[in-house]
Design a protein around this motif. Structure first.
Motif, PDB file in Angstrom:
ATOM      1  N   UNK A 131     -23.153 -94.567   9.019  1.00 27.86           N
ATOM      2  CA  UNK A 131     -21.765 -94.815   8.551  1.00 27.86           C
ATOM      3  C   UNK A 131     -21.587 -95.497   7.190  1.00 27.86           C
ATOM      4  N   UNK A 132     -19.973 -95.561   6.993  1.00 30.78           N
ATOM      5  CA  UNK A 132     -19.976 -96.390   5.731  1.00 30.78           C
ATOM      6  C   UNK A 132     -20.746 -97.528   5.544  1.00 30.78           C
ATOM      7  N   UNK A 133     -20.533 -98.424   6.440  1.00 27.55           N
ATOM      8  CA  UNK A 133     -20.844 -99.618   6.586  1.00 27.55           C
ATOM      9  C   UNK A 133     -22.541 -99.920   6.953  1.00 27.55           C
ATOM     10  N   UNK A 134     -23.232 -98.863   7.050  1.00 31.55           N
ATOM     11  CA  UNK A 134     -24.492 -98.948   7.438  1.00 31.55           C
ATOM     12  C   UNK A 134     -24.859 -97.968   8.635  1.00 31.55           C
ATOM     13  N   UNK A 135     -26.139 -98.347   8.990  1.00 31.49           N
ATOM     14  CA  UNK A 135     -26.679 -97.478  10.335  1.00 31.49           C
ATOM     15  C   UNK A 135     -25.704 -97.625  11.503  1.00 31.49           C
ATOM     16  N   UNK A 136     -25.817 -96.726  12.266  1.00 36.16           N
ATOM     17  CA  UNK A 136     -25.037 -96.798  13.841  1.00 36.16           C
ATOM     18  C   UNK A 136     -26.164 -96.184  14.794  1.00 36.16           C
ATOM     19  N   UNK A 137     -26.555 -97.175  15.715  1.00 33.94           N
ATOM     20  CA  UNK A 137     -27.785 -96.851  16.633  1.00 33.94           C
ATOM     21  C   UNK A 137     -27.188 -97.535  17.569  1.00 33.94           C
ATOM     22  N   UNK A 138     -26.724 -96.590  18.876  1.00 33.18           N
ATOM     23  CA  UNK A 138     -26.216 -97.248  20.206  1.00 33.18           C
ATOM     24  C   UNK A 138     -27.072 -96.551  21.258  1.00 33.18           C
ATOM     25  N   UNK A 139     -27.552 -97.017  21.961  1.00 32.37           N
ATOM     26  CA  UNK A 139     -28.304 -96.622  23.339  1.00 32.37           C
ATOM     27  C   UNK A 139     -27.586 -97.010  24.706  1.00 32.37           C
ATOM     28  N   UNK A 140     -27.248 -96.259  25.479  1.00 27.32           N
ATOM     29  CA  UNK A 140     -26.824 -96.766  26.812  1.00 27.32           C
ATOM     30  C   UNK A 140     -27.660 -96.199  27.798  1.00 27.32           C
ATOM     31  N   UNK A 141     -28.112 -97.219  28.763  1.00 28.12           N
ATOM     32  CA  UNK A 141     -28.863 -96.836  29.918  1.00 28.12           C
ATOM     33  C   UNK A 141     -28.153 -96.992  30.999  1.00 28.12           C
ATOM     34  N   UNK A 142     -27.783 -95.901  32.139  1.00 32.06           N
ATOM     35  CA  UNK A 142     -27.062 -96.020  33.322  1.00 32.06           C
ATOM     36  C   UNK A 142     -28.020 -96.237  34.393  1.00 32.06           C
ATOM     37  N   UNK A 143     -27.827 -97.537  34.823  1.00 32.68           N
ATOM     38  CA  UNK A 143     -28.691 -98.040  36.026  1.00 32.68           C
ATOM     39  C   UNK A 143     -28.271 -97.771  37.309  1.00 32.68           C
ATOM     40  N   UNK A 144     -27.317 -97.515  37.459  1.00 34.65           N
ATOM     41  CA  UNK A 144     -26.593 -97.082  38.893  1.00 34.65           C
ATOM     42  C   UNK A 144     -25.214 -96.634  38.710  1.00 34.65           C
ATOM     43  N   UNK A 145     -24.567 -96.371  39.813  1.00 37.03           N
ATOM     44  CA  UNK A 145     -23.098 -95.617  39.676  1.00 37.03           C
ATOM     45  C   UNK A 145     -22.352 -96.283  40.630  1.00 37.03           C
ATOM     46  N   UNK A 146     -21.146 -96.654  40.624  1.00 38.88           N
ATOM     47  CA  UNK A 146     -20.010 -97.244  41.271  1.00 38.88           C
ATOM     48  C   UNK A 146     -20.560 -98.401  42.060  1.00 38.88           C
ATOM     49  N   UNK A 147     -21.460 -99.401  41.462  1.00 36.95           N
ATOM     50  CA  UNK A 147     -21.658-100.599  42.022  1.00 36.95           C
ATOM     51  C   UNK A 147     -21.133-101.611  41.038  1.00 36.95           C
ATOM     52  N   UNK A 148     -20.545-102.865  41.803  1.00 36.46           N
ATOM     53  CA  UNK A 148     -20.189-103.913  41.058  1.00 36.46           C
ATOM     54  C   UNK A 148     -21.114-104.526  40.032  1.00 36.46           C
ATOM     55  N   UNK A 149     -20.558-105.048  38.905  1.00 36.29           N
ATOM     56  CA  UNK A 149     -21.544-105.431  37.861  1.00 36.29           C
ATOM     57  C   UNK A 149     -21.046-107.152  37.570  1.00 36.29           C
ATOM     58  N   UNK A 150     -21.810-107.786  37.489  1.00 36.69           N
ATOM     59  CA  UNK A 150     -21.462-109.192  36.902  1.00 36.69           C
ATOM     60  C   UNK A 150     -22.086-109.480  35.695  1.00 36.69           C
ATOM     61  N   UNK A 151     -21.005-109.769  34.570  1.00 35.85           N
ATOM     62  CA  UNK A 151     -21.534-110.178  33.344  1.00 35.85           C
ATOM     63  C   UNK A 151     -21.391-111.585  32.926  1.00 35.85           C
ATOM     64  N   UNK A 152     -22.394-112.260  32.774  1.00 34.01           N
ATOM     65  CA  UNK A 152     -22.187-113.657  32.398  1.00 34.01           C
ATOM     66  C   UNK A 152     -22.605-114.109  30.828  1.00 34.01           C
ATOM     67  N   UNK A 153     -21.601-114.638  30.019  1.00 34.28           N
ATOM     68  CA  UNK A 153     -22.120-115.093  28.824  1.00 34.28           C
ATOM     69  C   UNK A 153     -23.038-116.194  28.485  1.00 34.28           C
ATOM     70  N   UNK A 154     -23.902-116.006  27.639  1.00 32.69           N
ATOM     71  CA  UNK A 154     -24.767-117.239  27.689  1.00 32.69           C
ATOM     72  C   UNK A 154     -24.162-118.519  27.448  1.00 32.69           C
ATOM     73  N   UNK A 155     -24.750-119.587  27.618  1.00 33.19           N
ATOM     74  CA  UNK A 155     -24.121-120.815  27.701  1.00 33.19           C
ATOM     75  C   UNK A 155     -23.977-121.361  26.232  1.00 33.19           C
ATOM     76  N   UNK A 156     -22.822-122.001  26.394  1.00 34.62           N
ATOM     77  CA  UNK A 156     -22.265-122.263  24.946  1.00 34.62           C
ATOM     78  C   UNK A 156     -23.423-123.267  24.020  1.00 34.62           C
ATOM     79  N   UNK A 157     -24.125-123.992  24.739  1.00 32.15           N
ATOM     80  CA  UNK A 157     -25.132-124.681  24.270  1.00 32.15           C
ATOM     81  C   UNK A 157     -26.162-124.143  23.488  1.00 32.15           C
ATOM     82  N   UNK A 158     -26.169-122.580  23.691  1.00 29.42           N
ATOM     83  CA  UNK A 158     -27.268-121.731  23.265  1.00 29.42           C
ATOM     84  C   UNK A 158     -26.669-120.437  22.353  1.00 29.42           C
TER      85      UNK A 158
END
Length: 174
Positions: A131-158
């Protein structure tokens, strides 16, 4: 968006392991363009592959314990824009939009890899480009389908927020 760097990051981030980055269109460093790419449905990008003149079956591979067929191809973005979008209007609109976003990023050639498992389900998808601003390299893995996902941000202290650090430095320097 949080970017983790493990021990190497901690060595340069005062013992913290994560960077916290704003992903807005007007954000520093062009992260808005990354956000638009991250928001894309990989099925739209993958739909560009069959229309490419440079598309092939790589072979059989196991990804995360799943037997897959690996396909790869190179898509010329300008050529993809000239090809018919298909019969479904919504799919055509989405395809046109993703091609335009690649153009905005300055991408002329897109390298795509697709790993398809049982039931014709995508197991892994990878896109690479310059891309104009440099390389683009994106990989996505699909581990499951139609299952709930919980995403948690890392602690602010870290985490380190570079934007906040810049504001603090600016205040100190007047």
């Amino acid at each position: 968006m949080y970017v983790g760097g493990g021990g190497q990051a901690a060595a340069v981030l005062d013992g913290k392991h994560w960077l916290k980055l704003a992903m807005t269109d007007d954000g520093a460093g062009g992260f808005g363009g990354m956000q638009r790419q991250a928001d894309q449905d990989p099925a739209v990008q993958a739909s560009l592959l069959p229309g490419s003149d440079d598309f092939w079956k790589v072979g059989e591979e196991t990804v995360d314990g799943v037997r897959t067929t690996h396909y790869a191809g190179v898509v010329d973005v300008a050529e993809a824009a000239k090809k018919p979008a298909g019969k479904r209007p919504l799919a055509g609109e989405r395809r046109t939009k993703v091609i335009e976003q690649y153009r905005e990023l300055g991408v002329s050639e897109l390298k795509l890899d697709l790993w398809v498992g049982p039931g014709d389900r995508t197991v892994k998808f990878r896109q690479r480009a310059r891309a104009t601003q440099g390389p683009l390299d994106l990989s996505i893995r699909f581990l499951d389908v139609n299952k709930p996902v919980t995403v948690q941000a890392p602690p602010a202290s870290d985490t380190v927020d570079p934007e906040q650090k810049l504001k603090e430095a600016s205040r100190r320097l007047g």
